[in-house]
Design a protein around this motif. Structure first.
Motif, PDB file in Angstrom:
ATOM      1  N   ARG A 164      62.039 -23.170  44.299  1.00  0.00           N
ATOM      2  CA  ARG A 164      60.733 -23.820  44.249  1.00  0.00           C
ATOM      3  C   ARG A 164      59.619 -22.811  44.494  1.00  0.00           C
ATOM      4  N   ALA A 165      59.821 -21.928  45.451  1.00  0.00           N
ATOM      5  CA  ALA A 165      58.814 -20.902  45.722  1.00  0.00           C
ATOM      6  C   ALA A 165      58.627 -19.991  44.511  1.00  0.00           C
ATOM      7  N   VAL A 166      59.723 -19.618  43.856  1.00  0.00           N
ATOM      8  CA  VAL A 166      59.643 -18.773  42.659  1.00  0.00           C
ATOM      9  C   VAL A 166      58.808 -19.455  41.584  1.00  0.00           C
ATOM     10  N   LEU A 167      59.086 -20.725  41.332  1.00  0.00           N
ATOM     11  CA  LEU A 167      58.359 -21.455  40.301  1.00  0.00           C
ATOM     12  C   LEU A 167      56.865 -21.547  40.617  1.00  0.00           C
ATOM     13  N   LEU A 168      56.534 -21.835  41.861  1.00  0.00           N
ATOM     14  CA  LEU A 168      55.126 -21.965  42.233  1.00  0.00           C
ATOM     15  C   LEU A 168      54.373 -20.653  42.037  1.00  0.00           C
ATOM     16  N   VAL A 169      54.996 -19.554  42.435  1.00  0.00           N
ATOM     17  CA  VAL A 169      54.348 -18.252  42.260  1.00  0.00           C
ATOM     18  C   VAL A 169      54.163 -17.937  40.778  1.00  0.00           C
ATOM     19  N   LEU A 170      55.203 -18.127  39.978  1.00  0.00           N
ATOM     20  CA  LEU A 170      55.110 -17.784  38.560  1.00  0.00           C
ATOM     21  C   LEU A 170      54.151 -18.711  37.821  1.00  0.00           C
ATOM     22  N   TRP A 171      54.153 -19.993  38.158  1.00  0.00           N
ATOM     23  CA  TRP A 171      53.200 -20.905  37.534  1.00  0.00           C
ATOM     24  C   TRP A 171      51.765 -20.511  37.886  1.00  0.00           C
ATOM     25  N   SER A 172      51.551 -20.161  39.140  1.00  0.00           N
ATOM     26  CA  SER A 172      50.206 -19.780  39.579  1.00  0.00           C
ATOM     27  C   SER A 172      49.735 -18.510  38.882  1.00  0.00           C
ATOM     28  N   LEU A 173      50.597 -17.512  38.831  1.00  0.00           N
ATOM     29  CA  LEU A 173      50.227 -16.265  38.173  1.00  0.00           C
ATOM     30  C   LEU A 173      50.057 -16.477  36.669  1.00  0.00           C
ATOM     31  N   GLY A 174      50.860 -17.371  36.096  1.00  0.00           N
ATOM     32  CA  GLY A 174      50.702 -17.683  34.684  1.00  0.00           C
ATOM     33  C   GLY A 174      49.346 -18.298  34.395  1.00  0.00           C
ATOM     34  N   SER A 175      48.858 -19.141  35.297  1.00  0.00           N
ATOM     35  CA  SER A 175      47.524 -19.720  35.134  1.00  0.00           C
ATOM     36  C   SER A 175      46.454 -18.645  35.142  1.00  0.00           C
ATOM     37  N   LEU A 176      46.666 -17.620  35.960  1.00  0.00           N
ATOM     38  CA  LEU A 176      45.713 -16.506  35.993  1.00  0.00           C
ATOM     39  C   LEU A 176      45.714 -15.746  34.679  1.00  0.00           C
ATOM     40  N   VAL A 177      46.898 -15.422  34.184  1.00  0.00           N
ATOM     41  CA  VAL A 177      46.993 -14.657  32.942  1.00  0.00           C
ATOM     42  C   VAL A 177      46.363 -15.426  31.782  1.00  0.00           C
ATOM     43  N   LEU A 178      46.505 -16.754  31.791  1.00  0.00           N
ATOM     44  CA  LEU A 178      45.965 -17.589  30.717  1.00  0.00           C
ATOM     45  C   LEU A 178      44.598 -18.171  31.081  1.00  0.00           C
ATOM     46  N   HIS A 179      43.869 -17.474  31.945  1.00  0.00           N
ATOM     47  CA  HIS A 179      42.594 -18.014  32.449  1.00  0.00           C
ATOM     48  C   HIS A 179      41.595 -18.295  31.331  1.00  0.00           C
ATOM     49  N   GLN A 180      41.616 -17.510  30.255  1.00  0.00           N
ATOM     50  CA  GLN A 180      40.678 -17.741  29.159  1.00  0.00           C
ATOM     51  C   GLN A 180      40.932 -19.088  28.495  1.00  0.00           C
ATOM     52  N   HIS A 181      42.184 -19.466  28.372  1.00  0.00           N
ATOM     53  CA  HIS A 181      42.510 -20.750  27.764  1.00  0.00           C
ATOM     54  C   HIS A 181      42.173 -21.901  28.709  1.00  0.00           C
ATOM     55  N   MET A 182      42.312 -21.681  30.008  1.00  0.00           N
ATOM     56  CA  MET A 182      41.908 -22.714  30.956  1.00  0.00           C
ATOM     57  C   MET A 182      40.409 -22.953  30.862  1.00  0.00           C
ATOM     58  N   ASP A 183      39.658 -21.874  30.703  1.00  0.00           N
ATOM     59  CA  ASP A 183      38.213 -21.994  30.543  1.00  0.00           C
ATOM     60  C   ASP A 183      37.883 -22.700  29.227  1.00  0.00           C
ATOM     61  N   ARG A 184      38.584 -22.333  28.167  1.00  0.00           N
ATOM     62  CA  ARG A 184      38.319 -22.900  26.846  1.00  0.00           C
ATOM     63  C   ARG A 184      38.637 -24.388  26.795  1.00  0.00           C
ATOM     64  N   ILE A 185      39.734 -24.799  27.426  1.00  0.00           N
ATOM     65  CA  ILE A 185      40.193 -26.180  27.309  1.00  0.00           C
ATOM     66  C   ILE A 185      39.649 -27.073  28.430  1.00  0.00           C
ATOM     67  N   LEU A 186      39.664 -26.562  29.665  1.00  0.00           N
ATOM     68  CA  LEU A 186      39.250 -27.369  30.812  1.00  0.00           C
ATOM     69  C   LEU A 186      37.841 -27.047  31.315  1.00  0.00           C
ATOM     70  N   GLY A 187      37.283 -25.919  30.838  1.00  0.00           N
ATOM     71  CA  GLY A 187      35.965 -25.528  31.333  1.00  0.00           C
ATOM     72  C   GLY A 187      36.003 -24.982  32.744  1.00  0.00           C
ATOM     73  N   VAL A 188      37.156 -24.455  33.150  1.00  0.00           N
ATOM     74  CA  VAL A 188      37.326 -23.872  34.491  1.00  0.00           C
ATOM     75  C   VAL A 188      37.545 -22.375  34.326  1.00  0.00           C
ATOM     76  N   ASP A 189      36.549 -21.581  34.735  1.00  0.00           N
ATOM     77  CA  ASP A 189      36.670 -20.126  34.654  1.00  0.00           C
ATOM     78  C   ASP A 189      37.046 -19.604  36.030  1.00  0.00           C
ATOM     79  N   LEU A 190      38.306 -19.283  36.199  1.00  0.00           N
ATOM     80  CA  LEU A 190      38.812 -18.860  37.505  1.00  0.00           C
ATOM     81  C   LEU A 190      38.224 -17.540  37.962  1.00  0.00           C
ATOM     82  N   LEU A 191      37.679 -16.757  37.033  1.00  0.00           N
ATOM     83  CA  LEU A 191      37.155 -15.443  37.377  1.00  0.00           C
ATOM     84  C   LEU A 191      35.633 -15.411  37.465  1.00  0.00           C
TER      85      LEU A 191
END
Length: 235
Positions: A164-191
């Motif tokens: 579970r810890a592995v999945l949470l870390v990888l999912w979280s880091l994956g959200s960072l790597v795909l931050h441009q798509h999160m901004d494009r789709i959700l309007g959330v710019d993590l940076l």
């Protein structure tokens, strides 16, 4: 507290205020070098950032960088270690507050941590053997503070806590790597340094819903787990 990306950002922000500057004393040369290196490596990448530019940004000499770290590669590894350390410290600090902790207060600390989030994005995108070490360290830390959270009644126990810890870390880091798509789709710019904690709502609300309420209907997990156990020969 969301044990995913937002917690990573909060951890970084908290750590930035942990040095001598927090007590009104000028930070030492090594601390200033690390802060400058993380910012510049995150903005430009390691290959495009010279030790001369790091030294100028930190207000020190290149010789002092070599004295403290030995080489640019060693400096980069020190930046990796600092990021992992700050995530761990803030996570432990949040978990120690128990079930009554304020997740929005923790998220507001992210405002100071955007340079380090950018560093993580750049580091993960560039890759290299050192990324394996960084992720392994973050997983080990997550395994520890998740167990701590279970003991304090914040997180539910798991039949496979390390996975579970592995999945949470990888999912979280994956959200960072795909931050441009999160901004494009959700309007959330993590940076975005101008985005406050409330601007993370389109990301945080569904994330908290998943963590708090779950996704599967009652009985679905048991059925799926049973299928996996049958196919892998588990009792």
């Amino acid at each position: 507290m969301n044990p995913g990306l937002a917690g990573i950002g909060a951890g970084i922000g908290k750590g930035m205020a942990m040095g001598d500057e927090a007590s009104g004393v000028e930070a030492g040369g090594a601390e200033r070098i690390l802060t400058a290196a993380v910012r510049l490596f995150g903005e430009r990448g390691v290959a495009a950032t010279s030790l001369k530019s790091v030294a100028a940004d930190a207000g020190v000499s290149q010789a002092l960088i070599i004295h403290h770290f030995g080489s640019k590669d060693a400096l980069r590894r020190a930046c990796d270690a600092r990021v992992a350390e700050l995530v761990r410290i803030r996570k432990e600090d949040s978990i120690d507050k128990g079930p009554q902790m304020d997740p929005l207060a923790a998220l507001r600390v992210m405002d100071d941590g955007r340079p380090l989030l950018r560093y993580l994005v750049r580091t993960l995108a560039e890759g290299g053997d050192h990324v394996d070490q960084l992720i392994d360290e973050m997983v080990e830390d997550a395994d520890g503070y998740m167990a701590r959270g279970v003991e304090k009644g914040i997180f539910k126990p798991s039949a496979s806590p390390r996975e579970r810890a592995v999945l949470l870390v990888l999912w979280s880091l994956g959200s960072l790597v795909l931050h441009q798509h999160m901004d494009r789709i959700l309007g959330v710019d993590l940076l975005d340094a101008e985005a406050g904690a409330q601007g993370l709502a389109p990301y945080m609300r569904p994330a908290m819903e998943l963590f708090e309420q779950g996704l599967l209907e009652d009985g679905a997990y048991e059925h799926i787990a049973r299928l996996f156990d049958e196919r892998t020969g588990q009792p």
